[in-house]
Write a protein that holds these residues in place. Sequence first.
Motif, PDB file in Angstrom:
ATOM      1  N   VAL A   3       0.639  -1.141   0.015  1.00 56.13           N
ATOM      2  CA  VAL A   3      -0.082   0.042  -0.006  1.00 56.13           C
ATOM      3  C   VAL A   3       0.932   1.131  -0.009  1.00 56.13           C
ATOM      4  N   ASP A   4       1.736   1.208   0.826  1.00 55.18           N
ATOM      5  CA  ASP A   4       2.728   2.313   0.838  1.00 55.18           C
ATOM      6  C   ASP A   4       3.469   2.862  -0.547  1.00 55.18           C
ATOM      7  N   VAL A   5       3.968   1.592  -1.097  1.00 56.79           N
ATOM      8  CA  VAL A   5       4.697   1.670  -2.387  1.00 56.79           C
ATOM      9  C   VAL A   5       3.788   2.403  -3.543  1.00 56.79           C
ATOM     10  N   THR A   6       2.324   1.666  -3.316  1.00 54.57           N
ATOM     11  CA  THR A   6       1.445   2.172  -4.515  1.00 54.57           C
ATOM     12  C   THR A   6       1.230   3.517  -4.220  1.00 54.57           C
ATOM     13  N   VAL A   7       0.651   3.961  -3.013  1.00 53.61           N
ATOM     14  CA  VAL A   7       0.354   5.354  -2.880  1.00 53.61           C
ATOM     15  C   VAL A   7       1.618   6.275  -2.980  1.00 53.61           C
ATOM     16  N   ALA A   8       2.759   5.949  -2.783  1.00 54.48           N
ATOM     17  CA  ALA A   8       3.867   6.844  -3.187  1.00 54.48           C
ATOM     18  C   ALA A   8       3.981   6.798  -4.835  1.00 54.48           C
ATOM     19  N   GLU A   9       3.806   5.726  -5.382  1.00 55.61           N
ATOM     20  CA  GLU A   9       3.896   5.701  -6.815  1.00 55.61           C
ATOM     21  C   GLU A   9       2.832   6.729  -7.466  1.00 55.61           C
ATOM     22  N   VAL A  10       1.767   6.508  -7.146  1.00 50.26           N
ATOM     23  CA  VAL A  10       0.528   7.160  -7.701  1.00 50.26           C
ATOM     24  C   VAL A  10       0.533   8.680  -7.169  1.00 50.26           C
ATOM     25  N   ALA A  11       1.137   8.961  -6.164  1.00 52.90           N
ATOM     26  CA  ALA A  11       1.127  10.353  -5.816  1.00 52.90           C
ATOM     27  C   ALA A  11       2.355  11.122  -6.640  1.00 52.90           C
ATOM     28  N   LYS A  12       3.325  10.355  -7.261  1.00 56.32           N
ATOM     29  CA  LYS A  12       4.364  10.985  -8.178  1.00 56.32           C
ATOM     30  C   LYS A  12       3.582  10.875  -9.600  1.00 56.32           C
ATOM     31  N   LYS A  13       2.287  10.750  -9.772  1.00 54.81           N
ATOM     32  CA  LYS A  13       1.531  10.624 -10.939  1.00 54.81           C
ATOM     33  C   LYS A  13       1.908   9.504 -11.808  1.00 54.81           C
ATOM     34  N   GLY A  14       2.709   8.708 -11.152  1.00 56.25           N
ATOM     35  CA  GLY A  14       3.037   7.110 -11.890  1.00 56.25           C
ATOM     36  C   GLY A  14       2.084   6.240 -11.642  1.00 56.25           C
ATOM     37  N   SER A  15       2.120   4.984 -12.228  1.00 58.52           N
ATOM     38  CA  SER A  15       1.276   4.107 -12.204  1.00 58.52           C
ATOM     39  C   SER A  15       1.769   2.696 -11.604  1.00 58.52           C
ATOM     40  N   VAL A  16       0.821   1.913 -11.124  1.00 59.08           N
ATOM     41  CA  VAL A  16       1.314   0.512 -10.578  1.00 59.08           C
ATOM     42  C   VAL A  16       0.256  -0.306 -11.547  1.00 59.08           C
ATOM     43  N   LYS A  17       0.888  -1.332 -12.032  1.00 57.93           N
ATOM     44  CA  LYS A  17      -0.045  -2.204 -12.883  1.00 57.93           C
ATOM     45  C   LYS A  17       0.233  -3.710 -12.351  1.00 57.93           C
ATOM     46  N   LEU A  18      -0.965  -4.368 -11.998  1.00 60.04           N
ATOM     47  CA  LEU A  18      -0.414  -5.779 -11.668  1.00 60.04           C
ATOM     48  C   LEU A  18      -1.481  -6.129 -12.648  1.00 60.04           C
ATOM     49  N   ILE A  19      -0.782  -7.081 -13.499  1.00 63.32           N
ATOM     50  CA  ILE A  19      -1.475  -7.897 -14.619  1.00 63.32           C
ATOM     51  C   ILE A  19      -2.331  -8.889 -14.058  1.00 63.32           C
ATOM     52  N   GLY A  20      -3.650  -8.691 -14.614  1.00 62.06           N
ATOM     53  CA  GLY A  20      -4.804  -9.671 -14.219  1.00 62.06           C
ATOM     54  C   GLY A  20      -5.663  -8.997 -13.029  1.00 62.06           C
ATOM     55  N   PHE A  21      -5.042  -8.045 -12.404  1.00 63.27           N
ATOM     56  CA  PHE A  21      -5.846  -7.468 -11.085  1.00 63.27           C
ATOM     57  C   PHE A  21      -6.136  -6.141 -11.730  1.00 63.27           C
ATOM     58  N   GLY A  22      -5.332  -5.331 -11.961  1.00 60.35           N
ATOM     59  CA  GLY A  22      -5.657  -3.797 -12.426  1.00 60.35           C
ATOM     60  C   GLY A  22      -4.428  -2.751 -12.277  1.00 60.35           C
ATOM     61  N   THR A  23      -4.742  -1.813 -12.396  1.00 56.19           N
ATOM     62  CA  THR A  23      -3.871  -0.516 -12.613  1.00 56.19           C
ATOM     63  C   THR A  23      -4.510   0.559 -11.622  1.00 56.19           C
ATOM     64  N   PHE A  24      -3.470   1.062 -10.824  1.00 52.15           N
ATOM     65  CA  PHE A  24      -3.748   2.176  -9.858  1.00 52.15           C
ATOM     66  C   PHE A  24      -2.903   3.387 -10.654  1.00 52.15           C
ATOM     67  N   GLU A  25      -3.753   4.472 -10.690  1.00 53.81           N
ATOM     68  CA  GLU A  25      -2.963   5.554 -11.506  1.00 53.81           C
ATOM     69  C   GLU A  25      -3.384   7.055 -10.820  1.00 53.81           C
ATOM     70  N   ALA A  26      -3.121   7.880 -11.211  1.00 56.39           N
ATOM     71  CA  ALA A  26      -3.618   9.335 -11.082  1.00 56.39           C
ATOM     72  C   ALA A  26      -3.996   9.945 -12.393  1.00 56.39           C
ATOM     73  N   ARG A  27      -5.123  10.711 -12.277  1.00 57.43           N
ATOM     74  CA  ARG A  27      -5.819  11.222 -13.135  1.00 57.43           C
ATOM     75  C   ARG A  27      -6.011  12.775 -12.877  1.00 57.43           C
ATOM     76  N   GLU A  28      -6.106  13.644 -13.904  1.00 58.26           N
ATOM     77  CA  GLU A  28      -6.403  15.059 -13.750  1.00 58.26           C
ATOM     78  C   GLU A  28      -7.858  15.172 -14.055  1.00 58.26           C
ATOM     79  N   ARG A  29      -8.674  15.858 -12.821  1.00 55.21           N
ATOM     80  CA  ARG A  29     -10.097  16.208 -12.965  1.00 55.21           C
ATOM     81  C   ARG A  29     -10.233  17.763 -13.243  1.00 55.21           C
ATOM     82  N   ALA A  30     -10.867  17.989 -14.504  1.00 53.54           N
ATOM     83  CA  ALA A  30     -10.850  19.629 -14.699  1.00 53.54           C
ATOM     84  C   ALA A  30     -11.725  20.271 -13.842  1.00 53.54           C
ATOM     85  N   ALA A  31     -11.375  21.479 -13.654  1.00 56.66           N
ATOM     86  CA  ALA A  31     -12.600  22.537 -12.977  1.00 56.66           C
ATOM     87  C   ALA A  31     -13.692  22.393 -13.706  1.00 56.66           C
TER      88      ALA A  31
END
Length: 103
Positions: A29-57
């Motif tokens: 969890v710590d590594v995933t949060v840190a990577e997504v906070a840096k606007k990176g992504s964590v891909k776990l094949i077969g499970f899913g992808t955690f990433e950051a996205r920009e939401r417009a005003a």
Amino acid sequence: MNKHELIVAAAAAAEMTQNDIEKALKALVDVTVAEVAKKGSVKLIGFGTFEARERAARTGKNPQTGKDIKIAAATVPVFKAGKAFKDAVNAKPAKKKAAKKKK
């Protein structure tokens, strides 16, 4: 299922101690949060992808007053389920054959 129940189930499935599973889960969890906070992504094949996205005003409405309010742009964490995960969730249980009646 809460965090404790997840740890107990994973420990039983992996034949590991609950303390080891808890440490591994916390690290994951710590590594995933840190990577997504840096606007990176964590891909776990077969499970899913955690990433950051920009939401417009955008403009929203205050539900109590009905007045327009401005909602600021934001970066939000997103999880996108992988194909194997989606397939497992959408799997239909096997149908049981009806027993034939004896005459």
